[in-house]
Design a protein around this motif. Structure first.
Motif, PDB file in Angstrom:
ATOM      1  N   MET A   1      46.983  45.559  82.722  1.00 38.27           N
ATOM      2  CA  MET A   1      45.626  45.898  82.285  1.00 38.27           C
ATOM      3  C   MET A   1      45.252  47.261  82.848  1.00 38.27           C
ATOM      4  SD  MET A   1      42.101  43.786  82.922  1.00 38.27           S
ATOM      5  CE  MET A   1      42.704  42.392  82.031  1.00 38.27           C
ATOM      6  N   ARG A   2      44.719  48.098  82.016  1.00 36.04           N
ATOM      7  CA  ARG A   2      44.316  49.425  82.453  1.00 36.04           C
ATOM      8  C   ARG A   2      42.902  49.400  83.005  1.00 36.04           C
ATOM      9  NH1 ARG A   2      45.418  52.262  76.872  1.00 36.04           N
ATOM     10  NH2 ARG A   2      44.545  50.272  76.260  1.00 36.04           N
ATOM     11  N   ASN A   3      42.574  50.425  83.781  1.00 37.30           N
ATOM     12  CA  ASN A   3      41.227  50.496  84.343  1.00 37.30           C
ATOM     13  C   ASN A   3      40.185  50.698  83.261  1.00 37.30           C
ATOM     14  OD1 ASN A   3      42.150  50.129  86.890  1.00 37.30           O
ATOM     15  ND2 ASN A   3      42.284  52.299  87.371  1.00 37.30           N
ATOM     16  N   LYS A   4      40.579  51.329  82.157  1.00 36.71           N
ATOM     17  CA  LYS A   4      39.656  51.561  81.051  1.00 36.71           C
ATOM     18  C   LYS A   4      40.241  50.929  79.793  1.00 36.71           C
ATOM     19  CE  LYS A   4      37.893  55.907  82.931  1.00 36.71           C
ATOM     20  NZ  LYS A   4      37.675  57.345  82.677  1.00 36.71           N
ATOM     21  N   PRO A   5      40.256  49.570  79.714  1.00 34.42           N
ATOM     22  CA  PRO A   5      40.913  48.925  78.593  1.00 34.42           C
ATOM     23  C   PRO A   5      40.159  49.126  77.296  1.00 34.42           C
ATOM     24  CG  PRO A   5      39.718  47.320  79.896  1.00 34.42           C
ATOM     25  CD  PRO A   5      39.637  48.631  80.634  1.00 34.42           C
ATOM     26  N   VAL A   6      40.899  49.195  76.211  1.00 30.74           N
ATOM     27  CA  VAL A   6      40.296  49.192  74.884  1.00 30.74           C
ATOM     28  C   VAL A   6      40.430  47.772  74.365  1.00 30.74           C
ATOM     29  CG1 VAL A   6      40.389  50.158  72.571  1.00 30.74           C
ATOM     30  CG2 VAL A   6      40.944  51.596  74.540  1.00 30.74           C
ATOM     31  N   LEU A   7      39.325  47.057  74.308  1.00 31.50           N
ATOM     32  CA  LEU A   7      39.363  45.628  74.053  1.00 31.50           C
ATOM     33  C   LEU A   7      40.041  45.281  72.739  1.00 31.50           C
ATOM     34  CD1 LEU A   7      35.772  44.705  75.199  1.00 31.50           C
ATOM     35  CD2 LEU A   7      37.861  44.656  76.496  1.00 31.50           C
ATOM     36  N   THR A   8      39.676  45.972  71.684  1.00 34.54           N
ATOM     37  CA  THR A   8      40.186  45.609  70.374  1.00 34.54           C
ATOM     38  C   THR A   8      41.700  45.723  70.318  1.00 34.54           C
ATOM     39  OG1 THR A   8      38.153  46.477  69.439  1.00 34.54           O
ATOM     40  CG2 THR A   8      39.954  46.043  67.922  1.00 34.54           C
ATOM     41  N   SER A   9      42.245  46.866  70.714  1.00 33.95           N
ATOM     42  CA  SER A   9      43.680  47.053  70.614  1.00 33.95           C
ATOM     43  C   SER A   9      44.429  46.115  71.551  1.00 33.95           C
ATOM     44  CB  SER A   9      44.043  48.509  70.923  1.00 33.95           C
ATOM     45  OG  SER A   9      43.646  48.844  72.236  1.00 33.95           O
ATOM     46  N   ALA A 230      35.877  45.037  64.434  1.00 36.41           N
ATOM     47  CA  ALA A 230      37.313  44.863  64.664  1.00 36.41           C
ATOM     48  C   ALA A 230      37.875  43.877  63.647  1.00 36.41           C
ATOM     49  CB  ALA A 230      37.565  44.357  66.082  1.00 36.41           C
ATOM     50  N   PRO A 231      39.159  44.044  63.288  1.00 34.80           N
ATOM     51  CA  PRO A 231      39.770  43.120  62.329  1.00 34.80           C
ATOM     52  C   PRO A 231      40.006  41.750  62.941  1.00 34.80           C
ATOM     53  CG  PRO A 231      41.414  44.619  63.215  1.00 34.80           C
ATOM     54  CD  PRO A 231      40.086  45.087  63.742  1.00 34.80           C
ATOM     55  N   ALA A 232      40.359  40.810  62.084  1.00 35.74           N
ATOM     56  CA  ALA A 232      40.684  39.462  62.547  1.00 35.74           C
ATOM     57  C   ALA A 232      41.899  39.499  63.463  1.00 35.74           C
ATOM     58  CB  ALA A 232      40.956  38.558  61.352  1.00 35.74           C
ATOM     59  N   LEU A 233      41.969  38.542  64.388  1.00 34.35           N
ATOM     60  CA  LEU A 233      43.121  38.425  65.263  1.00 34.35           C
ATOM     61  C   LEU A 233      44.228  37.663  64.537  1.00 34.35           C
ATOM     62  CD1 LEU A 233      41.313  37.480  68.591  1.00 34.35           C
ATOM     63  CD2 LEU A 233      42.127  39.731  67.883  1.00 34.35           C
ATOM     64  N   PRO A 234      45.479  38.078  64.693  1.00 36.90           N
ATOM     65  CA  PRO A 234      46.582  37.346  64.047  1.00 36.90           C
ATOM     66  C   PRO A 234      46.671  35.917  64.555  1.00 36.90           C
ATOM     67  CG  PRO A 234      47.298  39.498  64.839  1.00 36.90           C
ATOM     68  CD  PRO A 234      45.937  39.272  65.419  1.00 36.90           C
ATOM     69  N   LEU A 235      47.172  35.049  63.710  1.00 37.21           N
ATOM     70  CA  LEU A 235      47.320  33.640  64.054  1.00 37.21           C
ATOM     71  C   LEU A 235      48.695  33.424  64.675  1.00 37.21           C
ATOM     72  CD1 LEU A 235      45.859  30.816  63.637  1.00 37.21           C
ATOM     73  CD2 LEU A 235      47.357  30.550  61.654  1.00 37.21           C
ATOM     74  N   GLY A 256      38.815  30.361  60.696  1.00 37.99           N
ATOM     75  CA  GLY A 256      38.350  31.583  61.331  1.00 37.99           C
ATOM     76  C   GLY A 256      39.402  32.240  62.207  1.00 37.99           C
ATOM     77  N   HIS A 257      39.463  33.579  62.149  1.00 40.93           N
ATOM     78  CA  HIS A 257      40.404  34.342  62.968  1.00 40.93           C
ATOM     79  C   HIS A 257      39.693  35.448  63.752  1.00 40.93           C
ATOM     80  CE1 HIS A 257      44.011  33.229  60.109  1.00 40.93           C
ATOM     81  NE2 HIS A 257      43.416  32.162  60.650  1.00 40.93           N
ATOM     82  N   PHE A 258      38.392  35.324  63.908  1.00 39.22           N
ATOM     83  CA  PHE A 258      37.600  36.203  64.778  1.00 39.22           C
ATOM     84  C   PHE A 258      37.526  37.653  64.302  1.00 39.22           C
ATOM     85  CE2 PHE A 258      39.274  32.798  67.582  1.00 39.22           C
ATOM     86  CZ  PHE A 258      38.068  32.186  67.881  1.00 39.22           C
ATOM     87  N   ALA A 259      37.374  37.853  63.020  1.00 44.28           N
ATOM     88  CA  ALA A 259      37.025  39.198  62.547  1.00 44.28           C
ATOM     89  C   ALA A 259      35.645  39.535  63.089  1.00 44.28           C
ATOM     90  CB  ALA A 259      37.020  39.234  61.027  1.00 44.28           C
ATOM     91  N   LEU A 260      35.452  40.783  63.475  1.00 46.45           N
ATOM     92  CA  LEU A 260      34.185  41.200  64.077  1.00 46.45           C
ATOM     93  C   LEU A 260      33.541  42.283  63.222  1.00 46.45           C
ATOM     94  CD1 LEU A 260      32.234  41.058  66.525  1.00 46.45           C
ATOM     95  CD2 LEU A 260      33.615  42.872  67.577  1.00 46.45           C
ATOM     96  N   ALA A 261      32.426  41.924  62.584  1.00 44.48           N
ATOM     97  CA  ALA A 261      31.672  42.912  61.821  1.00 44.48           C
ATOM     98  C   ALA A 261      30.903  43.808  62.782  1.00 44.48           C
ATOM     99  CB  ALA A 261      30.708  42.220  60.862  1.00 44.48           C
ATOM    100  N   ALA A 262      30.715  45.052  62.398  1.00 38.89           N
ATOM    101  CA  ALA A 262      29.990  45.991  63.251  1.00 38.89           C
ATOM    102  C   ALA A 262      28.612  45.437  63.599  1.00 38.89           C
ATOM    103  CB  ALA A 262      29.854  47.335  62.542  1.00 38.89           C
ATOM    104  N   GLY A 263      28.293  45.433  64.893  1.00 37.53           N
ATOM    105  CA  GLY A 263      26.976  45.000  65.356  1.00 37.53           C
ATOM    106  C   GLY A 263      26.787  43.509  65.494  1.00 37.53           C
ATOM    107  N   ASP A 264      27.804  42.708  65.229  1.00 39.61           N
ATOM    108  CA  ASP A 264      27.650  41.250  65.258  1.00 39.61           C
ATOM    109  C   ASP A 264      27.881  40.726  66.679  1.00 39.61           C
ATOM    110  OD1 ASP A 264      27.570  38.531  64.870  1.00 39.61           O
ATOM    111  OD2 ASP A 264      28.836  38.542  63.080  1.00 39.61           O
ATOM    112  N   THR A 265      26.822  40.705  67.470  1.00 39.88           N
ATOM    113  CA  THR A 265      26.938  40.259  68.859  1.00 39.88           C
ATOM    114  C   THR A 265      27.190  38.759  68.955  1.00 39.88           C
ATOM    115  OG1 THR A 265      24.528  40.049  69.006  1.00 39.88           O
ATOM    116  CG2 THR A 265      25.503  42.125  69.742  1.00 39.88           C
TER     117      THR A 265
END
Length: 566
Positions: A1-9, A230-235, A256-265
């Motif tokens: 894990m990096r100190n500044k992780p990019v969550l989506t990737s 962010a796109p859906a997570l692979p199954l 559901g595969h957890f696709a994330l629409a912009a702004g959807d908290t």
């Protein structure tokens, strides 16, 4: 894990790796018998105190889920499963909810002594119109937003392990991070250096506390993700068989595969991304505060909330839960690897605040036709109307509660004799209902000795006793039959729940790990209140006589003992 992780990737990479993993193969033939080795000598992993104690809670991570997915874990959960494994841990009390469960993990006390009897209770003496009190609020203070509340740990009656550490060693740091305020506060306690939880669209802390650069950095990272989506997570391959739409009221789950629409908290919160962000913030605080590097042992409590949110919104047996557990396993692996890279001497315990039960609609399709939803006839409003009709009393406010099971309160303005009549009338009505297993009055529960012995053998009233605290508990407690879910009407975001006195909600895994320790498995039942005294002994922290309801679990499988004389 990096100190500044990019969550989506990071999540996509982890899930893609899992998606390519083959299903578990049939075991190879057993090797030839080997000579029996001598018992291992005690190692430094159990005889010297770690410099950083990490207490992990996975909200709604039942013993059933641990057993079901254990063969598929290859990351952090696999590492923990190589240590001291107690697969039959018990949140032994009846009120198996988030706040009571978290209150046991680092206090070593049952809800009867922590005072946290439920997520919410009714206080008819509260000096406000709303009489429902949240376990992690200060009801004497009004929030700026009338729909909000002021978070507080004031209802917790006993100290946490982190507080005891700070009392013994003033240089010790006590830190807690979670996706929920009640989880962070119940594990952190009253005297805490840093406490953060997710709220609305960022990590926040207690009212009046200063911000923290680590939290600001993580909030900025999450804000970028939320703005972009962010796109859906692979199954993962082993999750494929769980795919399939199931209807629960107006909600459709199972695809559901957890696709994330912009702004959807909301979607962010009920997804593996929340747990990743929580772990990222925890690591940033480790770096910023140099946890595990000070003159005294430090405490880091991390409660991962997404398993609970996923369980409530999609159930426990669909592809959504499969993706969640596979992903958090890898996220924990990366978290531990990052701690290893920093050279921190740490010991870990992982458990859960309660278990869970899949939604009846899927259970009915999978060989459990008897599983059902509680009927609305068991609600406080319906019960008030029936009792009022029998006794000639006004129905409004006669019987109060927040669901079809658990604690119920009778109008405090009634004379004592009339209150008793209301309780007994309500009990007769409830016991005549085919979905009710038991109804116990407050005097009956209070007169029951605090249970002891193996928790799976406790009677229902003993389980109720472990949750009972007179100044807050109800006038009577209702327990539904096994397989009856106290959620009459499912809908989007809420199709399944927990909170029953049955073992699918009570049983949770308890896993201890430290680099170099000799692992073992103890299948016999233990309790989550055993965690705090076990960790106390691990770090040589003295505790006053009677400080814990639990006992120390010996983590040395050899001739020595981490609890003293074996």
């Amino acid at each position: 894990m990096r100190n500044k992780p990019v969550l989506t990737s990071a999540l996509i990479t982890l899930a893609a790796t899992l998606a390519m993993a083959p299903a578990t193969s049939i075991a190879a033939p057993a090797a030839a018998p080997q000579p029996v080795a001598a018992a291992p000598a005690p190692s430094a992993a159990v005889t010297t105190p770690p410099r950083l104690v990490i207490a992990l809670a996975m909200d709604q991570f039942s013993a059933d889920l641990f057993a079901e997915y254990r063969s598929h874990f290859t990351g952090g959960l696999a590492r923990l499963a190589s240590g001291a494994v107690f697969p039959a841990g018990y949140q032994s009390h009846a009120a198996t909810e988030t706040c009571p469960g978290h209150s046991t993990l680092l206090t070593g006390n049952r809800p009867a002594h922590t005072g946290i009897i439920a997520n919410t209770w009714i206080d008819q003496s509260a000096a406000r119109a709303k009489k429902e009190v949240y376990c992690a609020e200060d009801e004497t203070r009004a929030a700026a937003d009338p729909k909000d509340y002021v978070a507080s740990v004031g209802h917790l009656l006993v100290p946490t392990l982190g507080e005891r550490m700070k009392q013994q060693w003033p240089a010790a740091r006590n830190v807690a991070v979670s996706g929920k305020d009640r989880a962070a506060l119940m594990m952190g306690g009253h005297v805490i250096d840093q406490v953060w939880w997710w709220k609305n669209n960022s990590f926040v802390t207690l009212d009046g506390r200063a911000g923290n650069p680590a939290a600001a950095q993580e909030n900025a990272t999450v804000a970028k993700l939320l703005a972009k989506g962010a796109p859906a997570l692979p199954l993962p391959a082993f999750c494929a068989a769980r795919e399939g739409a199931v209807q629960a009221g107006s909600a459709t789950v199972g695809t559901g595969h957890f696709a994330l629409a912009a702004g959807d908290t909301t979607a962010f919160r009920a997804s593996p991304r929340l747990d990743q962000a929580t772990l990222d913030l925890a690591l940033k605080l480790v770096d910023a505060m140099k946890l595990g590097k000070g003159p005294a042992p430090d405490m880091l409590a991390v409660s991962l909330s997404a398993t609970d949110y996923v369980g409530h919104s999609t159930g426990t047996q669909g592809p959504e839960m499969c993706i969640q557990l596979a992903t958090v396993d890898q996220a924990l692996g990366a978290f531990f690897a990052a701690l290893d890279a920093r050279g921190i001497d740490y010991g870990v315990v992982l458990s859960a605040d309660h278990g869970g039960f899949d939604m009846p609609e899927r259970q009915n399709r999978e060989a459990m036709p008897q599983v059902a939803r509680a009927e609305m006839a068991l609600s406080p409003k319906a019960l008030s109307e029936k009792v009022a009709a029998k006794l000639g009393l006004p129905a409004k406010g006669l019987i109060l509660g927040d669901g079809t099971a658990g604690d119920f309160w009778v109008d405090a303005a009634l004379p004592d004799a009339e209150k008793t009549t209301v309780v007994e009338t309500a009990r007769a009505i409830l016991l005549a209902h085919p979905q009710v297993a038991a109804v116990f009055t407050a005097p009956e529960i209070a007169a029951t000795p605090m249970p002891s012995g193996s928790p799976e053998t406790w009677s229902l009233i003993q389980r109720a006793r472990a949750s009972f605290y007179g100044p807050r508990s109800g006038d009577f407690v209702v327990m539904l039959k096994r397989g009856v879910m106290a959620l009459p009407q499912p809908g989007p975001g809420y199709v399944a729940t927990h909170g029953s006195p049955w073992d699918y909600d009570r049983r949770v895994p308890i896993l201890f790990w430290r680099k170099g320790m000799t692992g073992f498995e103890q299948p016999s039942p233990v309790e989550t209140v055993d965690i705090a005294p076990t960790l106390s002994a691990w770090i040589n922290l003295p505790a006053p006589q009677g400080a814990y309801d639990g006992r120390c679990l010996d983590l040395d499988p050899g001739p020595g003992s981490t609890c003293g004389v074996k």
